[in-house]
Design a protein around this motif. Sequence first.
Motif, PDB file in Angstrom:
ATOM      1  N   ILE A  34      26.821  43.495  46.390  1.00 53.16           N
ATOM      2  CA  ILE A  34      27.266  44.162  45.160  1.00 53.16           C
ATOM      3  C   ILE A  34      26.040  44.410  44.294  1.00 53.16           C
ATOM      4  N   ILE A  35      25.830  45.650  43.919  1.00 56.55           N
ATOM      5  CA  ILE A  35      24.675  45.971  43.090  1.00 56.55           C
ATOM      6  C   ILE A  35      25.126  46.654  41.809  1.00 56.55           C
ATOM      7  N   GLY A  36      24.232  46.643  40.841  1.00 58.81           N
ATOM      8  CA  GLY A  36      24.537  47.295  39.573  1.00 58.81           C
ATOM      9  C   GLY A  36      23.603  46.753  38.516  1.00 58.81           C
ATOM     10  N   ALA A  37      23.368  47.547  37.494  1.00 56.48           N
ATOM     11  CA  ALA A  37      22.485  47.096  36.417  1.00 56.48           C
ATOM     12  C   ALA A  37      23.148  45.957  35.652  1.00 56.48           C
ATOM     13  N   ASN A  38      22.387  45.280  34.783  1.00 58.11           N
ATOM     14  CA  ASN A  38      22.966  44.209  33.987  1.00 58.11           C
ATOM     15  C   ASN A  38      24.029  44.771  33.056  1.00 58.11           C
ATOM     16  N   GLY A  39      25.162  44.110  33.003  1.00 57.89           N
ATOM     17  CA  GLY A  39      26.235  44.592  32.149  1.00 57.89           C
ATOM     18  C   GLY A  39      27.123  45.616  32.826  1.00 57.89           C
ATOM     19  N   ALA A  40      26.886  45.840  34.136  1.00 58.47           N
ATOM     20  CA  ALA A  40      27.663  46.855  34.836  1.00 58.47           C
ATOM     21  C   ALA A  40      29.057  46.357  35.210  1.00 58.47           C
ATOM     22  N   GLY A  41      29.266  45.054  35.135  1.00 55.56           N
ATOM     23  CA  GLY A  41      30.596  44.553  35.429  1.00 55.56           C
ATOM     24  C   GLY A  41      30.691  43.718  36.679  1.00 55.56           C
ATOM     25  N   LYS A  42      29.550  43.380  37.295  1.00 55.75           N
ATOM     26  CA  LYS A  42      29.601  42.653  38.562  1.00 55.75           C
ATOM     27  C   LYS A  42      30.119  41.233  38.368  1.00 55.75           C
ATOM     28  N   THR A  43      29.517  40.517  37.387  1.00 54.60           N
ATOM     29  CA  THR A  43      29.958  39.139  37.166  1.00 54.60           C
ATOM     30  C   THR A  43      31.358  39.103  36.597  1.00 54.60           C
ATOM     31  N   THR A  44      31.697  40.106  35.777  1.00 54.83           N
ATOM     32  CA  THR A  44      33.065  40.182  35.263  1.00 54.83           C
ATOM     33  C   THR A  44      34.044  40.298  36.420  1.00 54.83           C
ATOM     34  N   PHE A  45      33.663  41.088  37.404  1.00 51.86           N
ATOM     35  CA  PHE A  45      34.502  41.247  38.598  1.00 51.86           C
ATOM     36  C   PHE A  45      34.709  39.891  39.281  1.00 51.86           C
ATOM     37  N   VAL A  46      33.610  39.194  39.487  1.00 50.74           N
ATOM     38  CA  VAL A  46      33.705  37.880  40.150  1.00 50.74           C
ATOM     39  C   VAL A  46      34.527  36.914  39.303  1.00 50.74           C
ATOM     40  N   ASN A  47      34.298  36.955  37.984  1.00 51.26           N
ATOM     41  CA  ASN A  47      35.056  36.060  37.097  1.00 51.26           C
ATOM     42  C   ASN A  47      36.545  36.329  37.156  1.00 51.26           C
ATOM     43  N   MET A  48      36.911  37.600  37.289  1.00 53.65           N
ATOM     44  CA  MET A  48      38.335  37.923  37.359  1.00 53.65           C
ATOM     45  C   MET A  48      38.929  37.511  38.694  1.00 53.65           C
ATOM     46  N   VAL A  49      38.213  37.821  39.769  1.00 49.42           N
ATOM     47  CA  VAL A  49      38.729  37.476  41.093  1.00 49.42           C
ATOM     48  C   VAL A  49      38.931  35.973  41.232  1.00 49.42           C
ATOM     49  N   THR A  50      38.035  35.188  40.613  1.00 44.41           N
ATOM     50  CA  THR A  50      38.153  33.734  40.754  1.00 44.41           C
ATOM     51  C   THR A  50      38.958  33.097  39.633  1.00 44.41           C
ATOM     52  N   GLY A  51      39.552  33.915  38.778  1.00 42.29           N
ATOM     53  CA  GLY A  51      40.498  33.376  37.820  1.00 42.29           C
ATOM     54  C   GLY A  51      39.919  32.910  36.497  1.00 42.29           C
ATOM     55  N   TYR A  52      38.615  33.036  36.328  1.00 45.04           N
ATOM     56  CA  TYR A  52      38.019  32.554  35.071  1.00 45.04           C
ATOM     57  C   TYR A  52      38.378  33.481  33.911  1.00 45.04           C
ATOM     58  N   LEU A  53      38.486  34.778  34.230  1.00 51.79           N
ATOM     59  CA  LEU A  53      38.922  35.751  33.234  1.00 51.79           C
ATOM     60  C   LEU A  53      40.224  36.382  33.707  1.00 51.79           C
ATOM     61  N   LYS A  54      41.092  36.671  32.768  1.00 47.01           N
ATOM     62  CA  LYS A  54      42.312  37.369  33.154  1.00 47.01           C
ATOM     63  C   LYS A  54      42.140  38.855  32.855  1.00 47.01           C
ATOM     64  N   PRO A  55      42.417  39.711  33.821  1.00 49.52           N
ATOM     65  CA  PRO A  55      42.211  41.150  33.592  1.00 49.52           C
ATOM     66  C   PRO A  55      43.162  41.690  32.529  1.00 49.52           C
ATOM     67  N   SER A  56      42.723  42.717  31.841  1.00 49.28           N
ATOM     68  CA  SER A  56      43.600  43.357  30.864  1.00 49.28           C
ATOM     69  C   SER A  56      44.678  44.163  31.571  1.00 49.28           C
ATOM     70  N   GLN A  57      44.281  44.751  32.682  1.00 56.83           N
ATOM     71  CA  GLN A  57      45.249  45.490  33.499  1.00 56.83           C
ATOM     72  C   GLN A  57      44.898  45.303  34.960  1.00 56.83           C
ATOM     73  N   GLY A  58      45.855  45.595  35.826  1.00 55.21           N
ATOM     74  CA  GLY A  58      45.555  45.567  37.256  1.00 55.21           C
ATOM     75  C   GLY A  58      45.934  44.242  37.873  1.00 55.21           C
ATOM     76  N   SER A  59      45.747  44.156  39.178  1.00 59.13           N
ATOM     77  CA  SER A  59      46.148  42.948  39.884  1.00 59.13           C
ATOM     78  C   SER A  59      45.181  42.623  41.006  1.00 59.13           C
ATOM     79  N   ILE A  60      45.233  41.368  41.417  1.00 55.68           N
ATOM     80  CA  ILE A  60      44.375  40.882  42.504  1.00 55.68           C
ATOM     81  C   ILE A  60      45.277  40.281  43.569  1.00 55.68           C
ATOM     82  N   TRP A  61      45.059  40.721  44.810  1.00 59.41           N
ATOM     83  CA  TRP A  61      45.914  40.257  45.899  1.00 59.41           C
ATOM     84  C   TRP A  61      45.088  39.559  46.956  1.00 59.41           C
ATOM     85  N   TYR A  62      45.538  38.381  47.346  1.00 62.00           N
ATOM     86  CA  TYR A  62      44.830  37.609  48.360  1.00 62.00           C
ATOM     87  C   TYR A  62      45.838  37.218  49.430  1.00 62.00           C
TER      88      TYR A  62
END
Lengths: 267, 298, 313
Positions: A34-62
């Motif tokens: 996963i690549i992207g500049a700082n602040g691009a949303g990469k860590t936010t993505f990981v935080n949401m997938v692992t449950g640390y942050l709850k998304p404002s919209q959308g869903s995660i399926w495992y």
Amino acid sequence: MALLETRGLTKTFGSVTAASNINVAVDEREVIGIIGANGAGKTTFVNMVTGYLKPSQGSIWYRGQDITRHAPREITRMGICRSFQVPQVFMSSSLFDNLLLGLGVAEQERPSFWRPLRQPHLVEAAELIVARYDMSQYRDQQVALLPQGVRKLLDIAMAMAHRPRIVLLDEPTSGVSVSEKFGIMDVVMGALRDTGVTVLFIEHDMEIISRYGSRVIAFAEGTILADGPPQQVLADEQVRRYVIGEELHRASGAAGGELGQPGGAHA
Amino acid sequence: MLTLLAILVDGLVYASWLFIVAVGLSLIFGVMKILNVAHGSLYAFGAYAAATLIGAYFNAGWAPLGSFAVMLLAAVAVGAILGLALERGLLRFMYGRDEVIIVLVTYAAFLILEDSILLIWGTNPYFAFQPYALLGNASVGRLAFANYDLSMIGLSVVTGVLLWWALTHTRQGKLLQAVIHDREMAQALGINVTRVFTATFVLGAMLGALGGAVTAPQISVTPGIGVEVIVVAFAVVVIGGMGSIPGAAIGALIVGLIRAATVHLFPQVELFVIYAVMSLVLAFRPAGLFGRAAARKI
Amino acid sequence: MAIDRFGVQLGLAFVVLAAAGFLLPAWAVFLLTLSLAKGLVVLGLLILWRTGLVPFGQALYFGAGAYAVGLLVLLTGLRDIVVLTLAAILIPMLLAWLVGLLLCRYRDIFFAMLSMAFSMILYGILVKTEALGSTDGFNVAPPTFLGFAPSGETMRVSIYLWVALLSLAAAYGVHRYLSSALGQLASAIRDNEIRVEYLGVSVQRVILIKAIIAAGLAGAGGAVTAFAVGHIDPDAMTYWTVSGEFVFITILSGTGSIFAPFVGSLLFELIRSFAIQYAPHFWQMVLGVSLLLIILFLPNGLWSVFTRLRKRG
């Protein structure tokens, strides 16, 4: 059915949109960079997938189950683990004790208040991990005194304590000198490959991305710019503009610093 | 109907007292992240100093109205002397240590100061009713209110407004707010945090002493009056959110009115209603009413 | 192996305690009883302290245990010491579970002061309850031991032996606990809660369990104190200064060993008895100065001196 799937994942903090409509599908045994500049949303993505942050919209399926509202500890037990940009380890204990604790609590659903932690089979398993991640010389040292690279390895090793099906590595080589980066990635990827785990790793170093990833996802300003094989994504014009930089210097085996760096139009 | 008025007035009076007592604590907590248990002793010292000075003042036969200035003087003096001694002589060696350890240090200071009071003033109660009687009473129907109590409301409003104005409209105040928000960042910007700490602590100490000084004419000043103050003041600070002056005001108001209501309607629960309110507020707003959420860590 | 060495130490403690009960004069046995009771409370504090939490309100459970005993004796006529002690352990544990549901979301100062606030709630209730004698409290009838109703000196020694037994059992139990996964999680939680959560463990649940265990220990201490003194009142059992004493003893002892809380309590009780007798107006000052000195020079408590001497020798 994909192993892990995000649908329309969005995260806003007030007026800031950290992630917008992220749609990603991950299958077994993939190794995704996963690549992207700082602040691009990469860590936010990981935080949401692992449950640390709850998304404002959308869903995660495992594995067909909606895990959007689950807590990190539940997601860990279900089989998704992660390492951190800044290694989250137990500073006042020794490296070995860190691993022992990780393995000990991974073994049981609820930690025991009676059974001693130092069981022979756990000690043995911890020794194996120390060897596999090449950390033998740091085994008994207090983690607070260890170099950053070793702490990163420990962080990743602890993420693997639960033998997850998916592991997300947040910048596994950041803070490590250029000459050590490949060494660390070799050790880590070697260890992970043996377990057959699906890997997503965030990286800024394009050479590492192309060497270890079979697929690349490029983030920019909270959205996904491109998603595909490394050659294709790294050559993509938008990716070049917003992530890698206009001119991609190809390393010719010389010292680092010539490798493509993120930046460019994104301030 | 009259009960309602009684509850309202009593509530406001008590809230005013709570505010004056708690705002110093809130300030110190907000800026320095220190829960100053010795705040109770500063309150007590302020009360004793005021009682002593008022006694001497009236014995000397000077104009009665000047006794109010004497009380203020007592508070400022106690706050300055003790505040400086505590901060420069003890606390500044503890900065950077675990915040619970610092609380224990202030607890040790409290214990020492409590016995100091015994040594200086003995165990007999002190009385300083003169200023209280001076202002007379006001009556509404069957209810009589002491004007002294009512003027407390005025005092706390003035104090609150002055503090709020100083925090938001003066340069020093804004420096203080910067330190409240992020100490390290403030230091990096070149703010002399050490001096801000000293100034804040002395100011907080003066406010605590002021609480004691203005209370002295209302009570018999005995050893141990500082003890209950600490927990009550902390509860108000927690309800309002640390470092927030409006928070301390709202917290004091809520607690004051509820306590007045319980005193008149359910006296049995009076003693602990403040803690019940605190628990309730924290159950829904973990950082207090005006507290700020913590920044992201990973 | 560590547990064998601990077993030896425990056995030694048992011998010493038993001998003391029969050899020492009455006032010393009484002092030891109170010290061991306080030691139980501080043992509970040790568990929480290692997790990075310092409650300033353990008197809530200490008092709850004492009043549980007092009320049961008063209302039901129950006198058996085993049953009463059990109640004094279980009721505070239940209380801790209820209080913990709110408390365990907090750390550091908020945790400390919220716990104090709850202890003050109990204090307020007790003071305002005329039926329980408000600030005067009430007497507690002496307990019976599985049918036996000793009196005078024998009673005192019996209560002492009971608390000695409880202390040994508690020491063993906590020792096992500290070597377990839950026990080892203490320093992990103190170091990095996020990592603990990501290892699949609920930090709040672990803290709740620790708080419940500490409450049970405190309740036992309160019960024994009620038996030994024969009288309970809110000021002696639930006021925040009582909690302050427990915290002071914890700092005095340090958390390095299971035995430290008991030794520290004994030291504290000894100093306190003499200070109150000879210099009642200086007692708090002595306490305050000692606290400062310990924080400044012996941050790991007196026990660290012991271990340091042992390493050198």
